[in-house]
Scaffold this active site. Structure first.
Site, PDB file in Angstrom:
ATOM      1  N   TYR A 204      -9.296  -7.279  12.161  1.00 20.75           N
ATOM      2  CA  TYR A 204      -8.672  -6.738  10.964  1.00 20.75           C
ATOM      3  C   TYR A 204      -8.678  -7.774   9.833  1.00 20.75           C
ATOM      4  O   TYR A 204      -8.447  -8.955  10.045  1.00 20.75           O
ATOM      5  CB  TYR A 204      -7.222  -6.299  11.254  1.00 20.75           C
ATOM      6  CG  TYR A 204      -6.533  -5.759  10.002  1.00 20.75           C
ATOM      7  CD1 TYR A 204      -6.711  -4.447   9.609  1.00 20.75           C
ATOM      8  CD2 TYR A 204      -5.751  -6.593   9.204  1.00 20.75           C
ATOM      9  CE1 TYR A 204      -6.122  -3.957   8.455  1.00 20.75           C
ATOM     10  CE2 TYR A 204      -5.156  -6.114   8.036  1.00 20.75           C
ATOM     11  CZ  TYR A 204      -5.341  -4.800   7.671  1.00 20.75           C
ATOM     12  OH  TYR A 204      -4.767  -4.326   6.525  1.00 20.75           O
TER      13      TYR A 204
ATOM     14  N   LYS B   7      -8.197   3.382   1.890  1.00 22.77           N
ATOM     15  CA  LYS B   7      -7.392   4.602   1.753  1.00 22.77           C
ATOM     16  C   LYS B   7      -7.544   5.366   0.447  1.00 22.77           C
ATOM     17  O   LYS B   7      -7.715   6.589   0.449  1.00 22.77           O
ATOM     18  CB  LYS B   7      -5.917   4.269   1.954  1.00 22.77           C
ATOM     19  CG  LYS B   7      -5.653   3.883   3.378  1.00 22.77           C
ATOM     20  CD  LYS B   7      -4.255   3.448   3.629  1.00 22.77           C
ATOM     21  CE  LYS B   7      -4.219   2.736   4.952  1.00 22.77           C
ATOM     22  NZ  LYS B   7      -5.118   1.544   5.012  1.00 22.77           N
TER      23      LYS B   7
ATOM     24  N   THR C 263     -40.133  26.464  -9.815  1.00 22.57           N
ATOM     25  CA  THR C 263     -40.402  25.102  -9.351  1.00 22.57           C
ATOM     26  C   THR C 263     -40.632  24.320 -10.639  1.00 22.57           C
ATOM     27  O   THR C 263     -41.174  24.869 -11.615  1.00 22.57           O
ATOM     28  CB  THR C 263     -41.654  25.010  -8.443  1.00 22.57           C
ATOM     29  OG1 THR C 263     -42.796  25.432  -9.187  1.00 22.57           O
ATOM     30  CG2 THR C 263     -41.529  25.883  -7.201  1.00 22.57           C
ATOM     31  N   HIS C 264     -40.190  23.092 -10.683  1.00 20.93           N
ATOM     32  CA  HIS C 264     -40.250  22.274 -11.912  1.00 20.93           C
ATOM     33  C   HIS C 264     -39.495  22.945 -13.054  1.00 20.93           C
ATOM     34  O   HIS C 264     -39.807  22.723 -14.222  1.00 20.93           O
ATOM     35  CB  HIS C 264     -41.688  22.003 -12.364  1.00 20.93           C
ATOM     36  CG  HIS C 264     -42.594  21.535 -11.261  1.00 20.93           C
ATOM     37  ND1 HIS C 264     -42.841  20.218 -11.004  1.00 20.93           N
ATOM     38  CD2 HIS C 264     -43.289  22.239 -10.332  1.00 20.93           C
ATOM     39  CE1 HIS C 264     -43.659  20.114  -9.962  1.00 20.93           C
ATOM     40  NE2 HIS C 264     -43.942  21.329  -9.532  1.00 20.93           N
TER      41      HIS C 264
ATOM     42  N   SER D 149     -13.370  26.678 -26.900  1.00 20.78           N
ATOM     43  CA  SER D 149     -13.526  25.501 -27.753  1.00 20.78           C
ATOM     44  C   SER D 149     -12.430  25.514 -28.808  1.00 20.78           C
ATOM     45  O   SER D 149     -12.026  26.579 -29.278  1.00 20.78           O
ATOM     46  CB  SER D 149     -14.900  25.551 -28.424  1.00 20.78           C
ATOM     47  OG  SER D 149     -14.885  24.836 -29.633  1.00 20.78           O
TER      48      SER D 149
ATOM     49  N   ASN E 138     -16.939  28.171 -22.261  1.00 17.84           N
ATOM     50  CA  ASN E 138     -17.594  27.035 -21.614  1.00 17.84           C
ATOM     51  C   ASN E 138     -17.411  27.022 -20.092  1.00 17.84           C
ATOM     52  O   ASN E 138     -16.320  27.280 -19.599  1.00 17.84           O
ATOM     53  CB  ASN E 138     -17.059  25.721 -22.186  1.00 17.84           C
ATOM     54  CG  ASN E 138     -17.423  25.550 -23.651  1.00 17.84           C
ATOM     55  OD1 ASN E 138     -18.474  26.018 -24.092  1.00 17.84           O
ATOM     56  ND2 ASN E 138     -16.556  24.918 -24.409  1.00 17.84           N
TER      57      ASN E 138
ATOM     58  N   GLU F 269     -19.099  22.326 -14.584  1.00 16.19           N
ATOM     59  CA  GLU F 269     -19.450  21.028 -15.181  1.00 16.19           C
ATOM     60  C   GLU F 269     -18.659  19.906 -14.510  1.00 16.19           C
ATOM     61  O   GLU F 269     -19.191  18.840 -14.192  1.00 16.19           O
ATOM     62  CB  GLU F 269     -19.156  21.027 -16.680  1.00 16.19           C
ATOM     63  CG  GLU F 269     -20.157  21.830 -17.486  1.00 16.19           C
ATOM     64  CD  GLU F 269     -19.749  21.935 -18.946  1.00 16.19           C
ATOM     65  OE1 GLU F 269     -20.407  21.327 -19.784  1.00 16.19           O
ATOM     66  OE2 GLU F 269     -18.743  22.623 -19.255  1.00 16.19           O
TER      67      GLU F 269
ATOM     68  N   SER G  23       0.829  -1.216   0.000  1.00 14.25           N
ATOM     69  CA  SER G  23       0.000   0.000   0.000  1.00 14.25           C
ATOM     70  C   SER G  23       0.861   1.262   0.000  1.00 14.25           C
ATOM     71  O   SER G  23       0.334   2.373   0.036  1.00 14.25           O
ATOM     72  CB  SER G  23      -0.939  -0.005   1.210  1.00 14.25           C
ATOM     73  OG  SER G  23      -0.203  -0.221   2.397  1.00 14.25           O
TER      74      SER G  23
ATOM     75  N   ASN H 252      -2.096  -3.138  12.952  1.00 14.38           N
ATOM     76  CA  ASN H 252      -3.552  -2.969  12.901  1.00 14.38           C
ATOM     77  C   ASN H 252      -4.031  -1.759  13.710  1.00 14.38           C
ATOM     78  O   ASN H 252      -4.876  -0.993  13.258  1.00 14.38           O
ATOM     79  CB  ASN H 252      -4.251  -4.241  13.397  1.00 14.38           C
ATOM     80  CG  ASN H 252      -3.942  -5.426  12.504  1.00 14.38           C
ATOM     81  OD1 ASN H 252      -3.344  -5.253  11.438  1.00 14.38           O
ATOM     82  ND2 ASN H 252      -4.315  -6.618  12.926  1.00 14.38           N
TER      83      ASN H 252
ATOM     84  N   GLN I  35      -7.364  -2.394   3.956  1.00 14.28           N
ATOM     85  CA  GLN I  35      -6.357  -1.538   3.314  1.00 14.28           C
ATOM     86  C   GLN I  35      -6.997  -0.725   2.177  1.00 14.28           C
ATOM     87  O   GLN I  35      -6.498   0.321   1.796  1.00 14.28           O
ATOM     88  CB  GLN I  35      -5.227  -2.421   2.768  1.00 14.28           C
ATOM     89  CG  GLN I  35      -4.122  -1.660   2.086  1.00 14.28           C
ATOM     90  CD  GLN I  35      -2.904  -2.543   1.857  1.00 14.28           C
ATOM     91  OE1 GLN I  35      -2.207  -2.890   2.792  1.00 14.28           O
ATOM     92  NE2 GLN I  35      -2.675  -2.923   0.612  1.00 14.28           N
TER      93      GLN I  35
HETATM   94  N1  ARG Z   1      -1.183  -1.536   5.071  1.00 16.49           N
HETATM   95  C1  ARG Z   1      -2.114  -2.098   5.984  1.00 16.49           C
HETATM   96  C2  ARG Z   1      -3.460  -1.387   5.822  1.00 16.49           C
HETATM   97  O1  ARG Z   1      -3.461  -0.337   5.284  1.00 16.49           O
HETATM   98  C3  ARG Z   1      -1.649  -1.917   7.382  1.00 16.49           C
HETATM   99  C4  ARG Z   1      -2.146  -2.939   8.335  1.00 16.49           C
HETATM  100  C5  ARG Z   1      -1.587  -4.268   7.973  1.00 16.49           C
HETATM  101  N2  ARG Z   1      -1.877  -5.269   8.924  1.00 16.49           N
HETATM  102  C6  ARG Z   1      -1.729  -6.567   8.645  1.00 16.49           C
HETATM  103  N3  ARG Z   1      -2.019  -7.374   9.576  1.00 16.49           N
HETATM  104  N4  ARG Z   1      -1.372  -6.989   7.470  1.00 16.49           N
HETATM  105  O2  ARG Z   1      -4.464  -1.882   6.223  1.00 16.49           O
END
Ligand code: ARG
Length: 462
Positions: free
Chosen positions: A317, A325, A155-156, A277, A285, A290, A23, A110, A322
Site C-alpha cells: 500500500y 476513488k 462510409t467516409h 438559445s 439544440n 453533445e 479522504s 489497507n 487513495q
Molecule cells: N483513506 C485511505 C485510502 O483511501 C485508506 C487506507 C489508509 N491506509 C494507510 N495506511 N494510510 O487509501
C-alpha cells in the site's frame, strides 16, 4: 490521544496536512460498505474466538446504530478523522465505549479500504449492467418499428448503400451487449475478498478469511496478502470498460446530433431532451447528446489518471492509492447520468421516415447493385465496377440519378442491361438483396431482432 493512530506522535498534525491527506470528503460514499465489511469481520472474529461473543454483540449493535444514522443522513463526518474507516471507528467508540476498539483486531485500513472498494464496485457494476439493458430495450423498441424504414448508409460520411434504419440502430445494440459482457466478466475479478491481508503481510490472529468471504458474498479470497492490498486492477478494468462504453455512447450521440441537423433531418429529438438559445429564438439544440459526447473525455481521463497513479508504485500500500476513488466515483456518476438519459431520449426521438426514404432516391447509393447485376450476367466484377463508374459520372454530368436514366442510356454503357435493371435499382430491392447473414435485408434484420430479444431475456444478472 485525539487521533486513532496518535500514540507515536508528539505534535498535532498541521491543519493543512490534515485537510490534504483526508479522504472523508469523498470516501464517505463507502460508508455502508465499510459498515458491512466491519459487521462481517467482527462476526468472524467472534466465531474464531479472537474476541468474546458479548463484545461482538456490542460492536454489531453499535455498527447497526451508525448504519441507521448514515442512512437517515444523521451523521457528521470530520476531517480530523481522515477517512471513512476512522470516522466510523471513532463513532463506534463514541457509541459503545472502548470495546469498540476491538473491531480493528487483525485488520488494517489497507485491507479494509480494498474490501470497501470491492463491495462498492461489485454493486455499481451490476447497476451499470441493468442500466445498459434499459438502453438496449429502448433501441430494440425503435428498431422494431423501423425495420422497413430505409436511409442511406455511409462510409467516409459519404452515401454508400441504403440500409434499414433498424439495422443501423441494432449496431448499437450489439456494441452495448459487448459492454454488458465486459462488465459482467469484470465482476469475476471484483468478487474477491482482500480482507485478512492486514497491512500487507497477513495477521498473527487465527482468522478465517473464507468465512468473512462467505459472509460478504465474495466468491473467493486473494491468495497473496501483498497483492490483496495493492491490487486496483479491478478499478482500472471498470474504468477501461466504462471508457469503451462511453466511446460507444459518444458515437451514437454524434449520429443523433448529425441526424437532427437541418441538413439531415432524419430524426427529431423530443422537446423535453433539448434546450434553446438565449439569443436565437428558432434554436432547438441537442445539448444532451453533445454533453454525452463531451463527457467521454472525463471518463477516459479517469482511466488514464488511475493508470498513471499505479504506474511505478512499489508494493504494497502507498497513500497514492487513495487517489483511486474520485475518478472512479466520477465515472460511475457520469455513466449513470448518461445511461439514464439515453434510454428515454432514444425512446422518444421522432424518426422522420419519409425524409429518410426520400434521401435514398436522391443519390447513387444503388450503384453497387447494378455492378452486381452485370456480374450476374457474366461480366467480371472489376469491369462492371468500371462501367458503373462511368455511368454514375454520366448521371452526375447530366443531373440524373440512376433510376432516371432510360434503358437506351444504360445500353450505351453495356448492352447486357435489360428492363429489369429498374427493378434492381429500387431502394427496397437494394436493401432486400443483401440477405447474407447479418446483412440489412428486412428478413435478416427481423432475425437479428429476434436474436437480440432472446439475448436480453436470457441475460443472467449476477
Ligand atoms: N483513506 C485511505 C485510502 O483511501 C485508506 C487506507 C489508509 N491506509 C494507510 N495506511 N494510510 O487509501
Amino acid at each position: 490521544m485525539s487521533k486513532l493512530w496518535g500514540g507515536r506522535f508528539e505534535k498535532e498534525t498541521n491543519k493543512l496536512v490534515e485537510k490534504y491527506t483526508a479522504s472523508i470528503e469523498f470516501d464517505q460514499r463507502l460508508a455502508l460498505e465499510d459498515i458491512e465489511g466491519s459487521l462481517a469481520h467482527v462476526q468472524m472474529l467472534g466465531e474464531c474466538k479472537i474476541i468474546p461473543l458479548e463484545d461482538v454483540e456490542k460492536i454489531k449493535s453499535g455498527l447497526l446504530i451508525i448504519k441507521e444514522k448514515v442512512i437517515s443522513g444523521n451523521v457528521s463526518f470530520s476531517v480530523e478523522n481522515e477517512d471513512i474507516h476512522m470516522n466510523i471507528e471513532k463513532m463506534l467508540i463514541d457509541e459503545i465505549g472502548p470495546v469498540g476498539g476491538k473491531l480493528h483486531t487483525g485488520r488494517s485500513r489497507n485491507d479494509q479500504v480494498a474490501t470497501d472498494m470491492h463491495l462498492f464496485l461489485k454493486r455499481k457494476t451490476q447497476e451499470m449492467i441493468d442500466l445498459l439493458q434499459s438502453v438496449q430495450e429502448a433501441i430494440l423498441l425503435q428498431a422494431k418499428s423501423h425495420i422497413t424504414t430505409i436511409l442511406p448508409g455511409y462510409t467516409h460520411l459519404q452515401r454508400a448503400q441504403p440500409i434499414s434504419f433498424a439495422h443501423h440502430l441494432m449496431a448499437y445494440f450489439w456494441m452495448l451487449e459487448r459492454d454488458k459482457e465486459r462488465f459482467t466478466d469484470s465482476i469475476k475479478r471484483t468478487n474477491i475478498l482482500p480482507l485478512g491481508a492486514g497491512a500487507l503481510a497477513g495477521t498473527t490472529f487465527p482468522i478465517d478469511r473464507t468465512r468473512t468471504a462467505v459472509l460478504l458474498g465474495f466468491e473467493k479470497v486473494y491468495p497473496n496478502s501483498l497483492d490483496a492490498v495493492s491490487d486496483r486492477d479491478f478499478i482500472v478494468e471498470f474504468l477501461s470498460n466504462s471508457s469503451i462504453l462511453m466511446m460507444h455512447i459518444s458515437r451514437l450521440s454524434e449520429e443523433m446530433i448529425i441526424w437532427s441537423s437541418q441538413e439531415f433531418q432524419f430524426i427529431e429529438l423530443d422537446d423535453s431532451f433539448c434546450t434553446g438559445s438565449s439569443i436565437m429564438p428558432q434554436k432547438k439544440n441537442p445539448d444532451v447528446p453533445e454533453l454525452l459526447r463531451a463527457k467521454t473525455g472525463r471518463v477516459y481521463g479517469n482511466l488514464f489518471g488511475l493508470l498513471t497513479v499505479l504506474k511505478g508504485l512499489p508494493l504494497a500500500y502507498n497513500k497514492d492509492m487513495q487517489e483511486d476513488k474520485e475518478g472512479m466515483l466520477d465515472t460511475i456518476d457520469t455513466l449513470e447520468g448518461a445511461l439514464q438519459l439515453l434510454a428515454p431520449m432514444i425512446e422518444t426521438m421522432k424518426v422522420k421516415k419519409d425524409r429518410m426514404n426520400r434521401a435514398v432516391t436522391e443519390d447513387y447509393s444503388n450503384a453497387t447493385d447494378i455492378a452486381d447485376y452485370l456480374v450476374n450476367k457474366g461480366l467480371p466484377f472489376r469491369e462492371a465496377h468500371e462501367v458503373i463508374g462511368k455511368l454514375v459520372l454520366y448521371g452526375i454530368k447530366n443531373k440524373k440519378y440512376l433510376l432516371e436514366l432510360t434503358l437506351e442510356e444504360f445500353k450505351e454503357f453495356n448492352s447486357m442491361f435489360e428492363d429489369d435493371v429498374f427493378t434492381v435499382l429500387l431502394p427496397d430491392n437494394v436493401v432486400n438483396a443483401r440477405k447474407s447473414e447479418g446483412g440489412t435485408a428486412f428478413s435478416e434484420v427481423e432475425k437479428q431482432i429476434l436474436l437480440a430479444e432472446q439475448v436480453i431475456k436470457k441475460s443472467v444478472l449476477i
